[in-house]
Design a protein around this motif. Structure first.
Motif, PDB file in Angstrom:
ATOM      1  N   THR A 163      29.182   5.393  17.536  1.00 45.93           N
ATOM      2  CA  THR A 163      27.791   5.071  17.184  1.00 45.93           C
ATOM      3  C   THR A 163      27.741   4.262  15.899  1.00 45.93           C
ATOM      4  O   THR A 163      27.023   3.256  15.793  1.00 45.93           O
ATOM      5  CB  THR A 163      26.956   6.360  17.050  1.00 45.93           C
ATOM      6  OG1 THR A 163      27.038   7.111  18.263  1.00 45.93           O
ATOM      7  CG2 THR A 163      25.494   6.026  16.783  1.00 45.93           C
ATOM      8  N   SER A 169      23.494   3.016  21.830  1.00 47.05           N
ATOM      9  CA  SER A 169      22.746   3.497  22.995  1.00 47.05           C
ATOM     10  C   SER A 169      23.753   4.039  24.012  1.00 47.05           C
ATOM     11  O   SER A 169      24.737   3.384  24.320  1.00 47.05           O
ATOM     12  CB  SER A 169      21.880   2.385  23.607  1.00 47.05           C
ATOM     13  OG  SER A 169      22.669   1.288  24.025  1.00 47.05           O
ATOM     14  N   LYS A 197      20.611   6.237  20.332  1.00 44.85           N
ATOM     15  CA  LYS A 197      19.657   6.704  21.350  1.00 44.85           C
ATOM     16  C   LYS A 197      20.426   7.118  22.601  1.00 44.85           C
ATOM     17  O   LYS A 197      21.448   6.514  22.939  1.00 44.85           O
ATOM     18  CB  LYS A 197      18.669   5.596  21.720  1.00 44.85           C
ATOM     19  CG  LYS A 197      17.797   5.102  20.584  1.00 44.85           C
ATOM     20  CD  LYS A 197      16.863   3.992  21.055  1.00 44.85           C
ATOM     21  CE  LYS A 197      17.664   2.742  21.435  1.00 44.85           C
ATOM     22  NZ  LYS A 197      16.805   1.604  21.816  1.00 44.85           N
ATOM     23  N   LEU A 199      19.962   7.202  26.558  1.00 43.05           N
ATOM     24  CA  LEU A 199      19.104   6.597  27.578  1.00 43.05           C
ATOM     25  C   LEU A 199      19.074   7.383  28.879  1.00 43.05           C
ATOM     26  O   LEU A 199      18.236   7.112  29.735  1.00 43.05           O
ATOM     27  CB  LEU A 199      19.571   5.160  27.858  1.00 43.05           C
ATOM     28  CG  LEU A 199      19.609   4.227  26.644  1.00 43.05           C
ATOM     29  CD1 LEU A 199      19.976   2.815  27.077  1.00 43.05           C
ATOM     30  CD2 LEU A 199      18.266   4.225  25.908  1.00 43.05           C
ATOM     31  N   ALA A 223      22.859   0.917  28.736  1.00 42.44           N
ATOM     32  CA  ALA A 223      23.482   1.536  27.562  1.00 42.44           C
ATOM     33  C   ALA A 223      24.715   0.747  27.119  1.00 42.44           C
ATOM     34  O   ALA A 223      25.449   0.205  27.952  1.00 42.44           O
ATOM     35  CB  ALA A 223      23.856   2.975  27.872  1.00 42.44           C
TER      36      ALA A 223
END
Length: 405
Positions: A163, A169, A197, A199, A223
């Motif tokens: 990340t 994502s 995030k 998804l 993603a």
């Protein structure tokens, strides 16, 4: 009792010498028994299975073969990754088989069931196969000691690193049982904590052969990272099919959240090049791990992985505690296991926390390009070492009822 065990028992009875009248013959001391409930035929056979018995036997050999003036033996059975089968075997072994400690457990669902039997029967459980962090969280036991890895450390090592590196994502393909659910949950938390995030996610049945529909959904999500909360043969199948679908060629990063050395052997290094993963053990870390791996490979065809090393560590530490307290009494042994540091061929003064978590250092590895390898099984290069205080879930956040903060 299995046919093999029954045959061995009757054979042993037939071999007993007949005592002359009036002469009492000393009976041999009952062995101290360690019972391994393993996956011997399913998706986790290679990462645990027969290799776990070899690791346990090496630990016993290095300890001298006995404790309390008695020989130490290993018993192993296939828990079939089923909670009911594993619990029934654990109960039978403790009640009627004279087993003094349990180890392994394979699937997390099986491990949680074994832990409950050991809680009831007051037996130490050396947890090495199950990965769910619930083993030392809400489901913790005073007799459960978790070695090697768990979903929190795996998730936070790989999830945080990817990340922060721009993979903000994620979409998850998750094994639909306790391990997968926990690994997905813990990785999602790491992703979100670092600004990423989630998804979506899809659940795949255990021992699944076809991941095509799941991979299509992952690609359609848009993603940047597809997190594979899978293990063993399921993970291998998903990685192969992801390559066939061209996910990485399309710019998607694959996050393999639990890779073990036998997975790389099975898939081939070229297929795995560039994969990043978190682990607590690698056979080629030090002179000590290399020497131990050579002994292991004299009996097995592939190098040892983290579960095999964890069995060696757990059995060694249990034997030391039994020797120190002069008994296999679970309460006394558990207290000693938590009081003394863990030292062996890859741990140096590591402690076991109140909740049963063994606080190894963790390592972030990358699979080398095949051209960079210098010999057989030279797969990994170290990216970073994750110290224990960063690798493992904070004690106050686990929900273990044994912890008073």
């Amino acid at each position: 009792m299995s046919r093999i065990e029954r045959r061995a028992l009757f054979g042993g009875m037939a071999a007993l010498p007949l005592a002359a009248p009036g002469i009492l013959r000393a009976q041999p001391a009952r062995p101290v028994q360690i019972g391994l409930l393993s996956d011997m035929s399913g998706p986790f056979r290679d990462v645990g299975g027969p290799g776990n018995r070899v690791a346990a036997e090496l630990a016993i050999q290095d300890f001298g073969g006995g404790v309390l003036g008695r020989p130490v033996t290993v018993r192993q059975a296939d828990g079939q990754n089923r909670a009911d089968v594993s619990a029934a075997l654990a109960r039978e072994w403790i009640d009627n088989g004279g087993v003094d400690a349990l180890a392994d457990g394979a699937a997390s669902s099986s491990g949680l069931a074994i832990q409950e039997v050991c809680r009831e029967k007051k037996r130490i459980y050396i947890i090495t196969g199950p990965a769910t962090s619930d083993m030392t969280g809400s489901k913790c036991s005073p007799y459960g000691m978790h070695f090697g890895f768990d979903t929190y450390a795996l998730a936070h090592g790989t999830g945080t690193a990817l990340t922060k590196a721009g993979g903000d994502s994620w979409y998850f393909i998750t094994s639909d049982y306790a391990f997968g659910h926990a690994l997905e949950r813990d990785t999602m938390a790491a992703v979100r904590a670092n600004g990423g995030k989630v998804l979506g996610a899809v659940r795949a049945p255990l021992n699944n052969a076809d991941f095509s529909s799941f991979l299509i959904q992952a690609r359609a999500s848009g993603a940047k990272v597809v997190g594979m909360a899978l293990a063993g043969v399921d993970l291998q199948n998903c990685i192969k099919q992801a390559a066939e679908f061209g996910l990485t060629r399309g710019g998607i990063r694959i996050a393999t959240l639990l890779v073990q050395i036998t997975d790389v052997v099975a898939l081939g290094q070229r297929t795995c090049e560039g994969m990043v993963f978190t682990d607590s053990f690698y056979w080629d870390m030090t002179d000590g791990t290399r020497a131990w791996a050579r002994r292991y490979m004299a009996r097995m065809t592939t190098p040892p992985g983290l579960q095999h090393a964890a069995v060696y560590t757990g059995v060694t530490h249990w034997l030391k505690a039994v020797r120190d307290v002069g008994s296999t009494d679970a309460d006394a042994v558990a207290a000693r296991m938590k009081a003394m540091p863990v030292n062996d061929m890859y741990n140096n003064d590591v402690r076991i926390r109140e909740d049963g978590r063994t606080l190894h250092s963790m390592y972030l590895w990358e699979i080398k390009k095949q051209a960079e390898s210098h010999g057989p099984y030279d797969f990994c290069k170290l990216i970073t070492t994750i110290p224990a205080e960063e690798a493992w879930r904070p004690l106050r956040e686990g929900g273990c009822p044994l912890v008073r903060i």
